[in-house]
Scaffold this motif. Structure first.
Motif, PDB file in Angstrom:
ATOM      1  N   SER A  38      -8.615  -5.639  -0.264  1.00  0.00           N
ATOM      2  CA  SER A  38      -7.854  -6.482  -1.082  1.00  0.00           C
ATOM      3  C   SER A  38      -8.420  -6.880  -2.314  1.00  0.00           C
ATOM      4  O   SER A  38      -7.925  -6.984  -3.187  1.00  0.00           O
ATOM      5  CB  SER A  38      -7.404  -7.850  -0.226  1.00  0.00           C
ATOM      6  N   ALA A  39      -9.579  -7.042  -2.319  1.00  0.00           N
ATOM      7  CA  ALA A  39     -10.530  -7.368  -3.492  1.00  0.00           C
ATOM      8  C   ALA A  39     -10.355  -6.519  -4.424  1.00  0.00           C
ATOM      9  O   ALA A  39     -10.260  -6.808  -5.651  1.00  0.00           O
ATOM     10  CB  ALA A  39     -12.075  -7.396  -2.925  1.00  0.00           C
ATOM     11  N   GLY A  40     -10.599  -5.234  -4.314  1.00  0.00           N
ATOM     12  CA  GLY A  40     -10.280  -4.222  -5.179  1.00  0.00           C
ATOM     13  C   GLY A  40      -8.985  -4.464  -5.917  1.00  0.00           C
ATOM     14  O   GLY A  40      -8.985  -4.264  -7.123  1.00  0.00           O
ATOM     15  N   LEU A  41      -8.030  -4.445  -5.049  1.00  0.00           N
ATOM     16  CA  LEU A  41      -6.376  -4.452  -6.045  1.00  0.00           C
ATOM     17  C   LEU A  41      -6.639  -5.865  -6.757  1.00  0.00           C
ATOM     18  O   LEU A  41      -5.747  -5.983  -7.855  1.00  0.00           O
ATOM     19  CB  LEU A  41      -5.535  -4.678  -4.848  1.00  0.00           C
TER      20      LEU A  41
ATOM     21  N   GLY B 176       6.105  -4.738   4.270  1.00  0.00           N
ATOM     22  CA  GLY B 176       5.703  -4.953   5.544  1.00  0.00           C
ATOM     23  C   GLY B 176       3.873  -4.644   6.120  1.00  0.00           C
ATOM     24  O   GLY B 176       3.380  -3.808   5.513  1.00  0.00           O
ATOM     25  N   GLY B 177       3.751  -5.433   7.121  1.00  0.00           N
ATOM     26  CA  GLY B 177       2.560  -5.512   7.589  1.00  0.00           C
ATOM     27  C   GLY B 177       2.283  -4.192   8.846  1.00  0.00           C
ATOM     28  O   GLY B 177       3.274  -3.307   8.993  1.00  0.00           O
TER      29      GLY B 177
ATOM     30  N   ARG C  61       0.774  -5.017  -5.491  1.00  0.00           N
ATOM     31  CA  ARG C  61       0.783  -3.680  -4.819  1.00  0.00           C
ATOM     32  C   ARG C  61       0.306  -3.709  -3.274  1.00  0.00           C
ATOM     33  O   ARG C  61       0.820  -3.002  -2.447  1.00  0.00           O
ATOM     34  CB  ARG C  61       0.007  -2.592  -5.333  1.00  0.00           C
ATOM     35  N   ILE C  62      -0.204  -4.776  -2.966  1.00  0.00           N
ATOM     36  CA  ILE C  62      -0.513  -5.265  -1.631  1.00  0.00           C
ATOM     37  C   ILE C  62       1.078  -5.426  -0.661  1.00  0.00           C
ATOM     38  O   ILE C  62       1.738  -6.385  -1.132  1.00  0.00           O
ATOM     39  CB  ILE C  62      -1.197  -6.225  -1.443  1.00  0.00           C
ATOM     40  N   SER C  63       1.120  -4.667   0.338  1.00  0.00           N
ATOM     41  CA  SER C  63       2.275  -5.150   1.250  1.00  0.00           C
ATOM     42  C   SER C  63       1.788  -6.094   2.106  1.00  0.00           C
ATOM     43  O   SER C  63       2.907  -6.847   2.568  1.00  0.00           O
ATOM     44  CB  SER C  63       2.615  -3.572   1.976  1.00  0.00           C
ATOM     45  N   ALA C  64       0.882  -5.945   2.574  1.00  0.00           N
ATOM     46  CA  ALA C  64       0.408  -7.067   3.531  1.00  0.00           C
ATOM     47  C   ALA C  64      -1.153  -6.955   3.762  1.00  0.00           C
ATOM     48  O   ALA C  64      -1.751  -5.992   3.854  1.00  0.00           O
ATOM     49  CB  ALA C  64       0.898  -7.025   4.890  1.00  0.00           C
ATOM     50  N   ASN C  65      -1.674  -8.320   3.820  1.00  0.00           N
ATOM     51  CA  ASN C  65      -3.068  -8.439   4.254  1.00  0.00           C
ATOM     52  C   ASN C  65      -3.278  -8.476   5.753  1.00  0.00           C
ATOM     53  O   ASN C  65      -2.367  -8.784   6.538  1.00  0.00           O
ATOM     54  CB  ASN C  65      -3.869  -9.626   3.594  1.00  0.00           C
ATOM     55  N   ILE C  66      -4.442  -7.632   6.034  1.00  0.00           N
ATOM     56  CA  ILE C  66      -4.554  -7.617   7.604  1.00  0.00           C
ATOM     57  C   ILE C  66      -5.432  -8.562   8.140  1.00  0.00           C
ATOM     58  O   ILE C  66      -6.670  -8.842   7.600  1.00  0.00           O
ATOM     59  CB  ILE C  66      -5.288  -6.006   7.820  1.00  0.00           C
TER      60      ILE C  66
END
Length: 323
Positions: free
Chosen positions: A180-183, A123-124, A191-196
């Motif tokens: 986000s760019a690095g991942l 979640g975010g 692995r990203i749960s949520a972008n802000i």
């Protein structure tokens, strides 16, 4: 110089030695190799790993290490000395002022500029429990997240992407904030749960973009890099960097900016409306100043957004924290 007329040349590419830096450098080299073959250039590429001050000092927050260019200065010196022929940087690490004789030869197409959350529970931002412990080394991120969620406990966390994610378990964080760019470049999007959203947390200047630096006098490299440059990314990043330069800021102060390309201006082929948001905030998140402006000249737009924020007291905020 005509395509196909260059002699054989080994191009030495300087980079930090982190997994992310080596991955994105490899991606740039792959693209340059493709361009070289397509245009008949007889170039091969070698990687030279360089340790920077920011890589050596991992037990202190970036805001306390001091100085600009923490992750680029040693690499730029190698470029000045002729030990390398070009350098691949994360654009957000690059100070506004480049050393004499150096230039940004290319800004390739940008990937996702947003920050993201990697959380234990998924979640975010809204899903984080009251008083959640959130790890970040960035004053820019902590300032904006504290403003959005004053209950959060923002704590300093340094290291490479993998080690920061591991600290969710080893040090009991509820979430860590990353680019986000690095991942994405590492192939770790899952692995990203949520972008802000950028309206909650404006990214760092140039976040998601790479800067390919070279010597102004190296005509061969400049020609090669011009074929890698992405015009839209260059325009928007130039506006953001003009904003950074006008505020005399670095990665250790809470400054954020994001510029988007709008519609092409009627009757002006290749000229676009640019829409930019700039932010300066206090480290505790109590004060968060934002301005949104539009224009077609990237350098002027960056200056105008900075001037509007200075008129509202941004210069005093930055002076108070040593910016």
């Amino acid at each position: 110089m005509e395509a196909g007329k260059q002699g054989k040349r080994v191009i030495v590419v300087g980079t930090r030695q982190s997994a992310l830096a080596l991955t994105q450098t490899g991606q740039v080299i792959d693209e340059l190799a493709r361009i070289s073959e397509e245009h008949g250039f007889d170039y091969t590429f070698e990687v030279k790993k360089i340790v920077t001050k920011g890589d050596r000092i991992l037990d202190v927050t970036l805001s306390k290490v001091g100085g600009k260019g923490l992750f680029v200065k040693e690499i730029e010196q190698a470029l000045v000395d002729g030990d390398i022929d070009l350098a691949v940087h994360s654009m957000k690490d690059m100070p506004y002022e480049l050393p004499e004789g150096l230039m940004n030869g290319a800004i390739p197409k940008r990937v996702d500029p947003r920050d993201c959350l990697v959380t234990r529970e998924g979640g975010g931002l809204d899903a984080l429990p009251l008083g959640a412990r959130v790890g970040t080394s960035s004053l820019r991120r902590s300032c904006q997240l504290k403003h959005a969620r004053p209950d959060l406990q923002l704590e300093s966390i340094r290291g490479n992407i993998d080690s920061r994610i591991r600290k969710l378990e080893t040090e009991g964080f509820d979430a860590v904030v990353l680019a986000s760019a690095g991942l994405t470049r590492m192939g770790w999007q899952d692995r990203i749960s949520a972008n802000i959203p950028v309206d909650v947390c404006l990214p760092a200047v140039g976040q998601g973009a790479l800067g390919i630096e070279c010597r102004e006098t190296d005509a061969q490299i400049r020609e090669l890099l011009s074929l890698l440059n992405d015009n839209e990314t260059e325009l928007t990043v130039r506006a953001e960097r003009s904003f950074l330069g006008s505020l005399n800021g670095g990665c250790q102060v809470p400054i954020g900016a994001y510029c988007m390309r709008g519609e092409e201006l009627e009757g002006q082929s290749g000229t676009y409306n640019l829409i930019m948001t700039g932010m300066v905030g206090s480290p505790d998140g109590a004060v968060l100043l934002k301005e949104v402006m539009q224009g077609s000249d990237p350098e002027q737009l960056g200056k105008d957004v900075a001037a509007a924020l200075i008129a509202r007291g941004a210069d005093r905020i930055l002076a108070d924290i040593g910016g």
